[in-house]
Design an enzyme around this catalytic site. Structure first.
Site, PDB file in Angstrom:
ATOM      1  N   ASP A  19      28.474 -26.289   9.622  1.00 33.85           N
ATOM      2  CA  ASP A  19      28.048 -27.345   9.757  1.00 33.85           C
ATOM      3  C   ASP A  19      28.193 -28.433  10.847  1.00 33.85           C
ATOM      4  OD1 ASP A  19      27.006 -30.671   9.335  1.00 33.85           O
ATOM      5  OD2 ASP A  19      28.112 -29.950   7.578  1.00 33.85           O
TER       6      ASP A  19
ATOM      7  N   ASN B 277      19.687 -26.044  17.662  1.00 31.12           N
ATOM      8  CA  ASN B 277      18.113 -26.436  17.086  1.00 31.12           C
ATOM      9  C   ASN B 277      18.520 -26.783  15.849  1.00 31.12           C
ATOM     10  OD1 ASN B 277      15.761 -25.150  16.302  1.00 31.12           O
ATOM     11  ND2 ASN B 277      17.065 -24.990  14.731  1.00 31.12           N
TER      12      ASN B 277
ATOM     13  N   TYR C  87      15.106 -41.517  15.954  1.00 30.82           N
ATOM     14  CA  TYR C  87      15.090 -39.949  16.502  1.00 30.82           C
ATOM     15  C   TYR C  87      15.108 -39.756  17.648  1.00 30.82           C
ATOM     16  CZ  TYR C  87      13.478 -35.346  16.317  1.00 30.82           C
ATOM     17  OH  TYR C  87      12.517 -34.053  17.178  1.00 30.82           O
TER      18      TYR C  87
ATOM     19  N   LYS D 272      17.245 -37.926  20.343  1.00 33.98           N
ATOM     20  CA  LYS D 272      16.582 -36.844  21.834  1.00 33.98           C
ATOM     21  C   LYS D 272      16.607 -36.909  23.006  1.00 33.98           C
ATOM     22  CE  LYS D 272      16.163 -33.637  18.399  1.00 33.98           C
ATOM     23  NZ  LYS D 272      16.647 -32.845  18.294  1.00 33.98           N
TER      24      LYS D 272
ATOM     25  N   THR E 157       5.983 -28.526   9.408  1.00 33.14           N
ATOM     26  CA  THR E 157       7.270 -27.577   9.159  1.00 33.14           C
ATOM     27  C   THR E 157       8.167 -28.461   7.940  1.00 33.14           C
ATOM     28  OG1 THR E 157       9.337 -28.299  10.712  1.00 33.14           O
ATOM     29  CG2 THR E 157       8.456 -26.753  11.013  1.00 33.14           C
TER      30      THR E 157
END
Length: 245
Positions: free
Chosen positions: A59, A86, A163, A167, A198
């Site tokens: 984790d 990833n 988000y 990044k 996804t």
């Protein structure tokens, strides 16, 4: 046989990346936050005849879990050739700059940024024992400051304050990491797998996991003449792949 650790690899893009690297002859340590899910993913790959794979519970948002994963991997191998960071989360939508909570920022950064730092630092000693170590940080074109400020960009009006910020921070960490390792055999790059259908985006993406896996795998196996300290999105730039930070 070169050995690879992929975080968040029990499904979607991570699993497909594992599959493609297995097909190329790499040995995969398939990282999964939930060990049961990781074991199920391993069995799926083995049923396809891809046997050089085993699950590792990790984790990335938990210090003790990362330390335990490092200790476990250290029992299995003396070196690691490739690390693919990833694992990532979106934080849910919408995310506005004026309304997103501090807790939302903390949760996403803990996985998307601090998680990458935790894992990279924890496994650095094993990577340094490889003759050709590679680190791929799975980023997003949404983290590009240049594209995010371009009104002509396809996704200009699709803002996600939490988000995208995570990044962008990951990208700067990638730049710093590549700089520190510039006089070594390391190759360190940020790779955008593209807007892929996804669970991450409720399958709204237009690309496939096969395309995404290939994009990540490409930079995991580059040779000594390959790039380092770069940001790639073949969705944006099919010719050279490189996009602006």
């Amino acid at each position: 046989m070169k050995k690879v650790l992929i975080t968040g690899a029990n499904k979607s893009i991570g699993l497909e990346t594992a599959r493609q690297l297995l097909q190329k002859g790499y040995y995969i340590y398939l990282g999964s936050r939930n060990l049961k899910n990781g074991l199920e993913a391993v069995e799926k790959l083995k049923a396809e005849g891809l046997t050089d794979v085993e699950a590792i519970q990790i984790d990335v948002s938990d210090d003790e879990s990362v330390k335990a994963a490092r200790a476990e991997l250290g029992k299995k191998t003396e070196s690691l050739d490739v690390l693919i960071n990833n694992a990532g989360i979106s934080g849910g939508f919408p995310q506005t700059a004026t309304g997103a909570s501090i807790d939302a920022f903390k949760k996403v950064f803990d996985t998307n940024v601090f998680g990458v730092v935790r894992v990279t630092q924890a496994f650095m000693d094993l990577l340094q024992k490889s003759p050709e170590p590679r680190i791929v940080n799975v980023s997003s074109s949404q983290g590009s400051l240049t594209l995010g400020d371009d009104p002509t960009d396809l996704y200009y009006n699709h803002k996600a304050a939490v988000y995208q910020s995570s990044k962008s921070a990951l990208n700067m960490y990638t730049i710093n990491l590549a700089y520190e390792l510039r006089n070594s055999p390391f190759k360190v790059n940020a790779v955008d797998p593209g807007f892929v259908a996804t669970d991450f985006n409720n399958h709204r993406g237009t690309g496939t996991v096969e395309e995404a896996g290939a994009r990540i795998a490409k930079y995991a196996i580059i040779d000594s003449d390959g790039p380092t300290g770069k940001f790639f999105s073949e969705e944006y730039n099919p010719e050279t792949g490189e996009i602006p930070w």
